[in-house]
Design a protein around this motif. Structure first.
Motif, mmCIF file in Angstrom:
data_model
loop_
_atom_site.group_PDB
_atom_site.id
_atom_site.type_symbol
_atom_site.label_atom_id
_atom_site.label_comp_id
_atom_site.label_asym_id
_atom_site.label_seq_id
_atom_site.Cartn_x
_atom_site.Cartn_y
_atom_site.Cartn_z
ATOM 1 N N VAL A 86 0.879 -1.164 0.073
ATOM 2 C CA VAL A 86 -0.042 0.077 0.062
ATOM 3 C C VAL A 86 1.062 1.310 -0.133
ATOM 4 N N VAL A 87 0.573 2.010 -0.721
ATOM 5 C CA VAL A 87 1.518 3.301 -1.106
ATOM 6 C C VAL A 87 0.546 4.875 -0.702
ATOM 7 N N ARG A 88 1.199 5.423 0.131
ATOM 8 C CA ARG A 88 0.172 6.734 0.358
ATOM 9 C C ARG A 88 0.473 7.766 -0.631
ATOM 10 N N VAL A 89 -0.555 8.234 -1.019
ATOM 11 C CA VAL A 89 -0.605 9.329 -2.171
ATOM 12 C C VAL A 89 -1.484 10.491 -1.729
ATOM 13 N N ASN A 90 -0.949 11.660 -2.191
ATOM 14 C CA ASN A 90 -1.852 12.970 -1.960
ATOM 15 C C ASN A 90 -2.923 12.890 -3.044
ATOM 16 N N ALA B 185 -4.621 10.809 -8.824
ATOM 17 C CA ALA B 185 -4.638 11.055 -10.329
ATOM 18 C C ALA B 185 -3.384 11.813 -10.959
ATOM 19 N N ALA B 186 -2.454 12.194 -9.934
ATOM 20 C CA ALA B 186 -1.163 12.650 -10.361
ATOM 21 C C ALA B 186 -0.136 11.913 -10.774
ATOM 22 N N ASP B 187 0.984 12.157 -11.259
ATOM 23 C CA ASP B 187 2.118 10.981 -11.711
ATOM 24 C C ASP B 187 2.480 10.426 -10.504
ATOM 25 N N LEU B 188 2.491 8.974 -10.229
ATOM 26 C CA LEU B 188 2.474 8.544 -9.196
ATOM 27 C C LEU B 188 4.030 7.845 -9.137
ATOM 28 N N ARG B 189 4.841 8.410 -10.197
ATOM 29 C CA ARG B 189 6.040 7.772 -10.313
ATOM 30 C C ARG B 189 6.877 7.959 -9.175
ATOM 31 N N PRO B 190 7.101 9.171 -8.625
ATOM 32 C CA PRO B 190 8.116 9.613 -7.540
ATOM 33 C C PRO B 190 7.885 8.564 -6.196
ATOM 34 N N LEU B 191 6.267 8.761 -6.071
ATOM 35 C CA LEU B 191 5.828 7.871 -4.914
ATOM 36 C C LEU B 191 6.143 6.656 -4.845
ATOM 37 N N VAL B 192 5.848 5.829 -6.012
ATOM 38 C CA VAL B 192 6.204 4.266 -6.208
ATOM 39 C C VAL B 192 7.388 4.090 -6.314
ATOM 40 N N LYS C 95 9.839 5.763 -4.568
ATOM 41 C CA LYS C 95 10.412 5.845 -3.190
ATOM 42 C C LYS C 95 9.729 4.409 -2.591
ATOM 43 N N HIS C 96 8.735 3.803 -2.869
ATOM 44 C CA HIS C 96 8.291 2.834 -2.123
ATOM 45 C C HIS C 96 9.046 1.519 -2.524
ATOM 46 N N LEU C 97 9.510 1.663 -4.022
ATOM 47 C CA LEU C 97 10.311 0.280 -4.416
ATOM 48 C C LEU C 97 11.803 0.420 -3.616
ATOM 49 N N TRP C 98 12.173 1.858 -3.579
ATOM 50 C CA TRP C 98 13.748 1.994 -2.824
ATOM 51 C C TRP C 98 13.513 1.400 -1.408
ATOM 52 N N ARG C 99 12.464 1.653 -0.717
ATOM 53 C CA ARG C 99 12.119 1.473 0.764
ATOM 54 C C ARG C 99 12.337 -0.315 0.783
ATOM 55 N N LEU C 100 11.489 -0.656 -0.316
ATOM 56 C CA LEU C 100 11.444 -2.248 -0.221
ATOM 57 C C LEU C 100 12.992 -2.833 -0.488
ATOM 58 N N ALA C 101 13.513 -2.101 -1.565
ATOM 59 C CA ALA C 101 15.050 -2.788 -1.987
ATOM 60 C C ALA C 101 15.839 -2.684 -0.666
ATOM 61 N N ALA C 102 15.720 -1.428 0.102
ATOM 62 C CA ALA C 102 16.857 -1.215 1.315
ATOM 63 C C ALA C 102 16.274 -2.201 2.270
ATOM 64 N N LYS C 103 15.282 -2.890 2.240
ATOM 65 C CA LYS C 103 14.768 -3.778 3.478
ATOM 66 C C LYS C 103 15.284 -5.176 3.095
ATOM 67 N N GLU C 104 14.976 -5.429 1.659
ATOM 68 C CA GLU C 104 15.057 -6.714 1.092
ATOM 69 C C GLU C 104 16.593 -7.227 0.623
ATOM 70 N N LEU C 105 17.608 -6.206 0.191
ATOM 71 C CA LEU C 105 18.650 -6.533 -0.644
ATOM 72 C C LEU C 105 19.848 -6.852 0.483
ATOM 73 N N PRO C 106 19.971 -6.128 1.464
ATOM 74 C CA PRO C 106 21.146 -6.229 2.401
ATOM 75 C C PRO C 106 21.023 -7.717 3.200
ATOM 76 N N PRO C 107 19.982 -7.954 3.512
ATOM 77 C CA PRO C 107 20.060 -9.416 4.170
ATOM 78 C C PRO C 107 20.503 -10.493 2.839
ATOM 79 N N ARG C 108 20.198 -10.277 1.726
ATOM 80 C CA ARG C 108 20.615 -11.284 0.671
ATOM 81 C C ARG C 108 22.243 -11.299 0.664
ATOM 82 N N VAL C 109 22.689 -9.972 0.568
ATOM 83 C CA VAL C 109 24.191 -9.724 0.640
ATOM 84 C C VAL C 109 24.973 -10.349 1.775
#
Ligand SMILES: [Zn+2]
Length: 217
Positions: free
Chosen positions: A95-99, A102-109, A111-125
């Motif tokens: 779930v991604v919070r947006v204001n 109907a606006a361009d959702l790219r920056p928020l999505v 950011k969401h993906l970056w947050r996921l990556a920061a959580k998922e990738l380091p443990p695999r490293v």
């Protein structure tokens, strides 16, 4: 080269399509042979247009509700939030919070993906690091524009958050590739032998990355 007959055209017309393909319009009573000659005579013009096309940066496309983007190697649709809640959108089980949905959702999505990556990738490293005794000193997940990962002389492995958009096997390959640089700080034959040993499927991963090079701009 694409040749197009146009009975109303008065002369040969050369055009470079946005995909880089040359298009020649053949006028009434014109011929394909003459069209090709015409294109050849104007080869310099084509070259110049091509250079301009390459130099122009691709405009970042908007992401809207309904847009499909790559997530873990699959095309996943950005969906509207559950009924009555205009402040959220749904993406890939998250779930991604947006204001404004109907606006361009790219920056928020993103950011969401970056947050996921920061959580998922380091443990695999860390997992691969200990499995293959390739100890990384530090792990960062960054917004790199032109590469999937890097490894510093100080032992810092940096990964691009966009890796969450790639299949898990590709993520693993990049992680292992960077870890192998802890042993070989180059792309020598020895380095690739090491990669092959820890990641036998690496060539398929390389191919996937080549096919999806547009993920990195
Ligand atoms: Zn490398």
């Amino acid at each position: 080269m694409v040749l197009v007959r146009n009975a109303r055209a008065r002369r040969y017309v050369l055009r470079l399509r946005p995909d880089g393909c040359v298009r020649v319009t053949i006028p009434r009573r014109g011929s394909a042979i003459e069209a090709r000659r015409f294109a050849e005579r104007n080869q310099d013009w084509v070259e110049r247009q091509l250079q301009r096309l390459i130099a122009r940066p691709a405009r970042p496309k908007e992401w809207l509700i309904g847009t499909e983007i790559l997530f873990r190697g699959q095309l996943v649709k950005i969906e509207a939030g559950t009924q009555g809640d205009n402040g959220v959108i749904l993406f890939g089980g998250g779930v991604v919070r947006v204001n404004d949905p109907a606006a361009d959702l790219r920056p928020l999505v993103e950011k969401h993906l970056w947050r996921l990556a920061a959580k998922e990738l380091p443990p695999r490293v860390l997992k691969y690091s200990s499995l293959h005794q390739l100890p990384a000193r530090r792990i960062t997940v960054r917004n790199q524009r032109s590469r999937w990962g890097s490894c510093s002389h100080h032992g810092t492995v940096s990964l691009n958050w966009r890796l969450v958009q790639t299949p898990v096997e590709v993520q693993d390959y990049i992680i292992l590739h960077e870890l192998c640089h802890l042993r070989e700080m180059n792309h020598s034959r020895r380095f690739w032998r090491e990669v092959e040993r820890v990641c036998p499927g690496f060539e398929a991963a390389e191919r996937w990355l080549k096919q999806h090079a547009s993920l990195l701009r």
